[in-house]
Design a protein around this motif. Structure first.
Motif, short mmCIF file in Angstrom:
data_model
loop_
_atom_site.label_atom_id
_atom_site.label_comp_id
_atom_site.label_asym_id
_atom_site.label_seq_id
_atom_site.Cartn_x
_atom_site.Cartn_y
_atom_site.Cartn_z
N UNK A 10 1.17 -2.97 -1.98
CA UNK A 10 1.15 -1.67 -1.31
C UNK A 10 2.14 -1.58 -0.16
N UNK A 11 2.97 -2.62 0.03
CA UNK A 11 4.02 -2.57 1.03
C UNK A 11 5.39 -2.73 0.38
N UNK A 12 5.51 -3.71 -0.53
CA UNK A 12 6.77 -3.96 -1.24
C UNK A 12 6.68 -3.56 -2.71
N UNK A 13 5.47 -3.53 -3.23
CA UNK A 13 5.29 -3.24 -4.65
C UNK A 13 3.82 -3.18 -4.99
N UNK A 14 3.56 -2.75 -6.21
CA UNK A 14 2.17 -2.68 -6.70
C UNK A 14 1.87 -3.79 -7.70
#
Length: 129
Positions: A10-14
């Motif tokens: 949820x910051x760089x990717x899911x």
């Protein structure tokens, strides 16, 4: 030295690189491989940005918090499909000039999932603005 493949959900990717390697088991991602961990992480981040942009246009709050299990499962799958397709395409193009059939299939699944979402046939379980 920090691992260039670390992804904070949820910051760089899911999804994580382990998700990508699960779809593409013949291509372990290391710092030495043609498509290395840093390039794979960049693919995850590119699709994370694409997903968030498209969801935002549809009126959803982004990024999807990792505590939202329904929403995170949907966007994780999208992120995994898109990033794995890009990794496969990049790996395959380094081997020969032909496009990978697997990459094409993954891109097609990514687009089909978006068709369902944008057509209102797949609920996201995400808060709308």
């Amino acid at each position: 030295m920090p691992d260039p493949g670390v992804i904070v959900l949820s910051k760089h990717g899911y999804c994580t690189l382990a998700h990508i390697e699960a779809i593409l088991p013949r291509q372990p991602l290391t710092s030495e491989t043609t498509v290395n961990r840093a390039r794979a992480k960049a693919a995850v981040q590119d699709y994370f940005d694409d997903i968030n942009g498209r969801l935002y246009v549809l009126g959803y709050d982004v990024p999807v918090p990792s505590t939202n299990s329904t929403g995170i499962n949907r966007v994780s799958h999208l992120n995994m499909l898109g990033a794995a397709a890009e990794v496969e395409m990049n790996w395959h193009s380094s081997v020969n000039a032909e496009n990978s059939q697997l990459a094409s299939q993954l891109f097609e699944q990514y687009d089909e999932m978006w068709d369902l979402i944008e057509g209102g046939r797949m609920t996201m379980g995400i808060t709308q603005r």
